[in-house]
Scaffold this motif. Structure first.
Motif, PDB file in Angstrom:
ATOM      1  N   LEU A 257     -33.891  -3.121  -1.963  1.00  0.00           N
ATOM      2  CA  LEU A 257     -32.590  -3.338  -2.674  1.00  0.00           C
ATOM      3  C   LEU A 257     -32.266  -4.351  -2.173  1.00  0.00           C
ATOM      4  O   LEU A 257     -32.084  -5.707  -2.999  1.00  0.00           O
ATOM      5  CB  LEU A 257     -31.871  -2.809  -2.685  1.00  0.00           C
ATOM      6  N   VAL A 258     -32.477  -5.213  -0.669  1.00  0.00           N
ATOM      7  CA  VAL A 258     -31.976  -6.396  -1.155  1.00  0.00           C
ATOM      8  C   VAL A 258     -32.375  -8.034  -1.053  1.00  0.00           C
ATOM      9  O   VAL A 258     -32.867  -9.413  -1.654  1.00  0.00           O
ATOM     10  CB  VAL A 258     -31.503  -6.991   0.389  1.00  0.00           C
ATOM     11  N   ALA A 259     -34.846  -7.815  -1.388  1.00  0.00           N
ATOM     12  CA  ALA A 259     -35.533  -8.724  -1.133  1.00  0.00           C
ATOM     13  C   ALA A 259     -34.937  -9.184  -2.919  1.00  0.00           C
ATOM     14  O   ALA A 259     -35.239 -10.766  -2.721  1.00  0.00           O
ATOM     15  CB  ALA A 259     -36.854  -8.338  -1.030  1.00  0.00           C
ATOM     16  N   PRO A 260     -35.258  -8.506  -4.111  1.00  0.00           N
ATOM     17  CA  PRO A 260     -34.440  -8.768  -4.902  1.00  0.00           C
ATOM     18  C   PRO A 260     -33.480  -9.767  -4.840  1.00  0.00           C
ATOM     19  O   PRO A 260     -33.810 -11.329  -5.920  1.00  0.00           O
ATOM     20  CB  PRO A 260     -34.675  -8.137  -6.466  1.00  0.00           C
ATOM     21  N   GLN A 261     -32.236  -9.565  -4.526  1.00  0.00           N
ATOM     22  CA  GLN A 261     -31.611 -10.520  -4.259  1.00  0.00           C
ATOM     23  C   GLN A 261     -31.550 -11.647  -3.681  1.00  0.00           C
ATOM     24  O   GLN A 261     -30.816 -11.802  -4.603  1.00  0.00           O
ATOM     25  CB  GLN A 261     -29.963  -9.227  -4.167  1.00  0.00           C
ATOM     26  N   PHE A 262     -31.780 -11.208  -2.613  1.00  0.00           N
ATOM     27  CA  PHE A 262     -32.439 -12.579  -2.057  1.00  0.00           C
ATOM     28  C   PHE A 262     -33.673 -13.951  -2.670  1.00  0.00           C
ATOM     29  O   PHE A 262     -33.599 -14.756  -3.001  1.00  0.00           O
ATOM     30  CB  PHE A 262     -32.986 -12.696  -0.720  1.00  0.00           C
ATOM     31  N   LEU A 263     -34.258 -13.067  -3.160  1.00  0.00           N
ATOM     32  CA  LEU A 263     -35.392 -14.332  -4.388  1.00  0.00           C
ATOM     33  C   LEU A 263     -34.500 -15.334  -5.558  1.00  0.00           C
ATOM     34  O   LEU A 263     -34.506 -15.780  -6.126  1.00  0.00           O
ATOM     35  CB  LEU A 263     -36.280 -13.043  -4.658  1.00  0.00           C
ATOM     36  N   ARG A 264     -33.529 -13.911  -6.433  1.00  0.00           N
ATOM     37  CA  ARG A 264     -32.435 -14.991  -7.106  1.00  0.00           C
ATOM     38  C   ARG A 264     -31.864 -15.212  -6.655  1.00  0.00           C
ATOM     39  O   ARG A 264     -31.760 -16.658  -7.335  1.00  0.00           O
ATOM     40  CB  ARG A 264     -32.118 -13.140  -8.089  1.00  0.00           C
ATOM     41  N   PHE A 265     -30.995 -15.095  -5.315  1.00  0.00           N
ATOM     42  CA  PHE A 265     -30.521 -16.315  -4.700  1.00  0.00           C
ATOM     43  C   PHE A 265     -31.057 -17.210  -4.821  1.00  0.00           C
ATOM     44  O   PHE A 265     -30.729 -18.856  -4.666  1.00  0.00           O
ATOM     45  CB  PHE A 265     -29.619 -15.664  -3.322  1.00  0.00           C
ATOM     46  N   LEU A 266     -31.971 -17.909  -4.489  1.00  0.00           N
ATOM     47  CA  LEU A 266     -33.234 -18.756  -4.122  1.00  0.00           C
ATOM     48  C   LEU A 266     -33.273 -19.440  -5.298  1.00  0.00           C
ATOM     49  O   LEU A 266     -33.025 -20.445  -5.461  1.00  0.00           O
ATOM     50  CB  LEU A 266     -34.326 -18.377  -3.262  1.00  0.00           C
ATOM     51  N   ASP A 267     -33.077 -18.199  -6.293  1.00  0.00           N
ATOM     52  CA  ASP A 267     -34.210 -18.576  -8.062  1.00  0.00           C
ATOM     53  C   ASP A 267     -32.478 -20.089  -8.390  1.00  0.00           C
ATOM     54  O   ASP A 267     -33.013 -20.512  -8.850  1.00  0.00           O
ATOM     55  CB  ASP A 267     -34.314 -17.499  -9.077  1.00  0.00           C
ATOM     56  N   LEU A 268     -31.177 -18.817  -8.121  1.00  0.00           N
ATOM     57  CA  LEU A 268     -30.195 -19.465  -8.355  1.00  0.00           C
ATOM     58  C   LEU A 268     -30.115 -21.002  -7.840  1.00  0.00           C
ATOM     59  O   LEU A 268     -29.240 -22.002  -8.407  1.00  0.00           O
ATOM     60  CB  LEU A 268     -29.108 -18.809  -8.113  1.00  0.00           C
ATOM     61  N   SER A 269     -30.358 -20.816  -6.321  1.00  0.00           N
ATOM     62  CA  SER A 269     -29.830 -22.340  -5.732  1.00  0.00           C
ATOM     63  C   SER A 269     -30.602 -23.796  -6.293  1.00  0.00           C
ATOM     64  O   SER A 269     -30.444 -24.222  -6.579  1.00  0.00           O
ATOM     65  CB  SER A 269     -30.519 -21.738  -4.397  1.00  0.00           C
ATOM     66  N   ALA A 271     -32.320 -23.189  -9.251  1.00  0.00           N
ATOM     67  CA  ALA A 271     -31.331 -24.194 -10.525  1.00  0.00           C
ATOM     68  C   ALA A 271     -30.347 -25.158 -11.036  1.00  0.00           C
ATOM     69  O   ALA A 271     -30.121 -26.313 -11.270  1.00  0.00           O
ATOM     70  CB  ALA A 271     -30.990 -22.493 -11.446  1.00  0.00           C
ATOM     71  N   ALA A 272     -29.527 -24.385  -9.671  1.00  0.00           N
ATOM     72  CA  ALA A 272     -28.675 -25.593  -9.325  1.00  0.00           C
ATOM     73  C   ALA A 272     -28.641 -26.649  -9.271  1.00  0.00           C
ATOM     74  O   ALA A 272     -28.021 -27.508  -9.755  1.00  0.00           O
ATOM     75  CB  ALA A 272     -27.039 -24.767  -8.679  1.00  0.00           C
ATOM     76  N   PHE A 273     -28.892 -27.032  -8.311  1.00  0.00           N
ATOM     77  CA  PHE A 273     -29.977 -28.229  -7.565  1.00  0.00           C
ATOM     78  C   PHE A 273     -29.965 -29.215  -8.559  1.00  0.00           C
ATOM     79  O   PHE A 273     -30.133 -30.814  -8.822  1.00  0.00           O
ATOM     80  CB  PHE A 273     -30.627 -28.173  -6.089  1.00  0.00           C
ATOM     81  N   SER A 274     -31.177 -28.663  -9.724  1.00  0.00           N
ATOM     82  CA  SER A 274     -31.622 -29.199 -10.357  1.00  0.00           C
ATOM     83  C   SER A 274     -31.519 -29.446 -11.389  1.00  0.00           C
ATOM     84  O   SER A 274     -31.185 -30.351 -12.349  1.00  0.00           O
ATOM     85  CB  SER A 274     -33.161 -28.360 -11.242  1.00  0.00           C
ATOM     86  N   ARG A 275     -29.791 -28.500 -11.923  1.00  0.00           N
ATOM     87  CA  ARG A 275     -29.185 -29.472 -13.601  1.00  0.00           C
ATOM     88  C   ARG A 275     -28.661 -30.609 -12.067  1.00  0.00           C
ATOM     89  O   ARG A 275     -27.902 -31.245 -13.396  1.00  0.00           O
ATOM     90  CB  ARG A 275     -28.341 -28.338 -13.520  1.00  0.00           C
ATOM     91  N   MET A 276     -28.093 -30.869 -10.727  1.00  0.00           N
ATOM     92  CA  MET A 276     -27.260 -32.366 -10.570  1.00  0.00           C
ATOM     93  C   MET A 276     -27.690 -33.627 -11.462  1.00  0.00           C
ATOM     94  O   MET A 276     -29.258 -33.356 -11.484  1.00  0.00           O
ATOM     95  CB  MET A 276     -27.336 -32.202  -9.333  1.00  0.00           C
ATOM     96  N   PRO A 277     -27.127 -34.392 -12.138  1.00  0.00           N
ATOM     97  CA  PRO A 277     -27.586 -35.414 -12.662  1.00  0.00           C
ATOM     98  C   PRO A 277     -27.944 -36.405 -11.400  1.00  0.00           C
ATOM     99  O   PRO A 277     -26.903 -37.736 -11.383  1.00  0.00           O
ATOM    100  CB  PRO A 277     -26.530 -36.004 -13.904  1.00  0.00           C
ATOM    101  N   CYS A 278     -28.587 -36.768 -10.515  1.00  0.00           N
ATOM    102  CA  CYS A 278     -28.415 -36.876  -9.762  1.00  0.00           C
ATOM    103  C   CYS A 278     -30.335 -37.730  -8.826  1.00  0.00           C
ATOM    104  O   CYS A 278     -31.175 -36.339  -9.389  1.00  0.00           O
ATOM    105  CB  CYS A 278     -27.714 -37.357  -8.211  1.00  0.00           C
ATOM    106  N   PRO A 279     -30.986 -38.517  -8.717  1.00  0.00           N
ATOM    107  CA  PRO A 279     -31.763 -38.676  -8.287  1.00  0.00           C
ATOM    108  C   PRO A 279     -32.386 -37.212  -6.668  1.00  0.00           C
ATOM    109  O   PRO A 279     -31.640 -37.213  -6.227  1.00  0.00           O
ATOM    110  CB  PRO A 279     -31.742 -39.901  -7.560  1.00  0.00           C
ATOM    111  N   LEU A 280     -33.716 -37.490  -6.900  1.00  0.00           N
ATOM    112  CA  LEU A 280     -33.974 -36.369  -5.683  1.00  0.00           C
ATOM    113  C   LEU A 280     -33.533 -36.287  -3.801  1.00  0.00           C
ATOM    114  O   LEU A 280     -33.049 -35.393  -3.348  1.00  0.00           O
ATOM    115  CB  LEU A 280     -35.461 -36.543  -5.486  1.00  0.00           C
TER     116      LEU A 280
END
Length: 458
Positions: A257-269, A271-280
């Motif tokens: 039950l925990v593993a999919p939520q852990f992976l989902r959290f990493l995916d959301l993280s 996605a959140a950083f990739s949307r930042m309008p700044c250099p790598l």
């Protein structure tokens, strides 16, 4: 042409190439052993560079662990050092993307699954250098990713020197990757199965036999010759009674039950950083700053967490402390992985699994009579395997990896049950594993290449 002429002058290389092209088994096993040696030495170089960076930061003659390093710093230093390391690591990746031509696959899984087996030298070295600055400054990621990539890259260079076709080159790269995993975790059987079960997607004697040879040689080099110790020192497994297996069954369900939520959290993280309008480099500096802010509260979030897991396995932690480090480590891992730091999530997954198992054992001890529950460390060990199986969707590899780490036959029954249960539950909730996106992209690319080739032939 120049390389081919050079091979003709080197009699041994020409002879080895000729035998490999005819699928000569002794030559294949010799090449696999050679890749095991190169792969082990590549991981040793990476470890030593990390140790050198730690000594440079501390001014000491002997490298310390990242948690020990963090504890010795002031709060403001813990806050800023991961940010500075992230900025440098990000700048290296940006410069590599701008100035270095992309040649070959971006990672070893792509090199093996797509079929060419070519890994770019300069890109790999740049990513490894970036990883050293990220990991060496406290990023919450594992070092196994760049270690395996380096080992696979040396195998790719060897195969390209021998002018091997893609099918043979892929196998050499797989042998190098196996050597890297084996050297990182001291698990020769699991190292071979990781590549067979996850990357190849099938276990066959044609691939498993050379992978095992490479794994054995790498383990001999790192453990017997160079005397590198195991990363985890797992205690003897305790099993109170046969009825207790039900507790481990429930632990497998919890991990699933925990593993999919852990992976989902990493995916959301990500996605959140990739949307930042700044250099790598700014994104990676912000990710490091988040890790630094968490480390001001709890320095145990720094690094891959080896020392913290070993502490949980050998000392009694209060459940509040386990819950706090579990939450903060997940946040730190999300910040590091999401911002783009080069490293592995394999080791953080083991960390989360150990903390989850320890937290579960504390709960059992609170509700069940004394003496009916094994030591917390036993549940932490099984939790590591269960969450690993649930995230990688490779239960056989997970079972054997934990078994090789413990060398305890008593762990097998609860471990097998928890790993299979965790895998089944996680797969029903989230069919994709932690490596699914990378492997899916690689297989789509492979199908595209095949389609183009068929169109040309028509």
């Amino acid at each position: 042409m120049a390389t081919e002429i050079r091979i003709r002058k080197l009699g041994w290389a020409n002879a080895l190439r000729a035998r490999l092209l005819t699928n000569n088994l002794p030559a294949t096993l010799f090449a696999a052993a050679l890749m095991g040696l190169f792969g082990a030495l590549a991981t040793v170089v990476f470890r030593e560079l990390l140790g050198w960076l730690q000594m440079l930061l501390t001014g000491e003659d002997v490298p310390r662990g990242m948690v020990s390093l963090a504890r010795g710093l002031d709060s403001w230093q813990r806050l800023l050092m991961p940010a500075a390391g992230g900025a440098i690591a990000g700048a290296i990746l940006q410069m590599a993307a701008r100035w270095l031509p992309k040649r070959g696959a971006a990672d070893y899984m792509e090199a093996i699954s797509v079929g060419r087996g070519v890994i770019g030298l300069r890109q790999t070295l740049a990513r490894s250098l970036s990883s050293i600055f990220s990991i060496g400054s406290g990023a919450s990621i594992g070092r196994e990713g760049p270690m395996v990539q380096l080992a696979a890259m040396f195998s790719s260079l060897t195969g390209r020197f021998l002018l091997l076709p893609p099918r043979h080159l892929r196998l050499l790269v797989a042998c190098g990757a196996t050597a890297g995993i084996t050297s990182a975790y001291n698990a020769p059987i699991a190292g071979a199965l990781f590549i067979s079960e996850i990357v190849f997607g099938v276990i066959s004697s044609d691939t498993l036999v050379p992978l095992v040879v490479s794994s054995v040689v790498a383990n001999i080099v790192t453990r017997q010759i160079l005397h590198y110790d195991a990363v985890f020192h797992l205690p003897h497994f305790e099993f109170v009674s046969g009825w207790e297996v039900a507790n481990y069954l429930v632990l497998g369900i919890v991990a699933g039950l925990v593993a999919p939520q852990f992976l989902r959290f990493l995916d959301l993280s990500r996605a959140a950083f990739s949307r930042m309008p700044c250099p790598l480099w700014i994104r990676m500096a912000l990710g490091g700053l988040l890790v630094g802010a968490l480390s001001v509260i709890n320095p145990e979030v720094w690094g891959n967490g080896y020392s913290v897991v070993n502490s949980m396995l050998h000392t009694q932690w209060a459940w509040q402390a386990v819950a706090a480090i579990l939450l903060m480590k997940m946040l730190a891992t999300g910040a590091s992985v999401g911002s783009g730091a080069v490293g592995g999530v394999f080791t953080p997954t083991l960390f989360v699994g150990a903390a989850l198992g320890a937290l579960y054992a504390n709960g059992l001890q609170a509700v069940l009579p004394a003496g009916d529950v094994s030591a917390v460390s036993s549940y932490a060990v099984v939790g590591m395997g269960a969450l690993l199986a649930a995230t990688t969707h490779a239960p056989l590899m997970s079972i054997l990896m934990i078994f090789e780490m413990t060398l305890s036959y008593e762990v097998m029954l609860p471990l097998m049950l928890a790993c299979i249960t965790g895998y089944v539950v996680a797969h029903r909730i989230r069919p994709e594993s932690v490596y699914a996106k990378s492997l899916a992209n690689n297989r789509r690319a492979q199908r595209a290449v095949v389609k183009v080739a068929s169109n040309k032939s028509e």
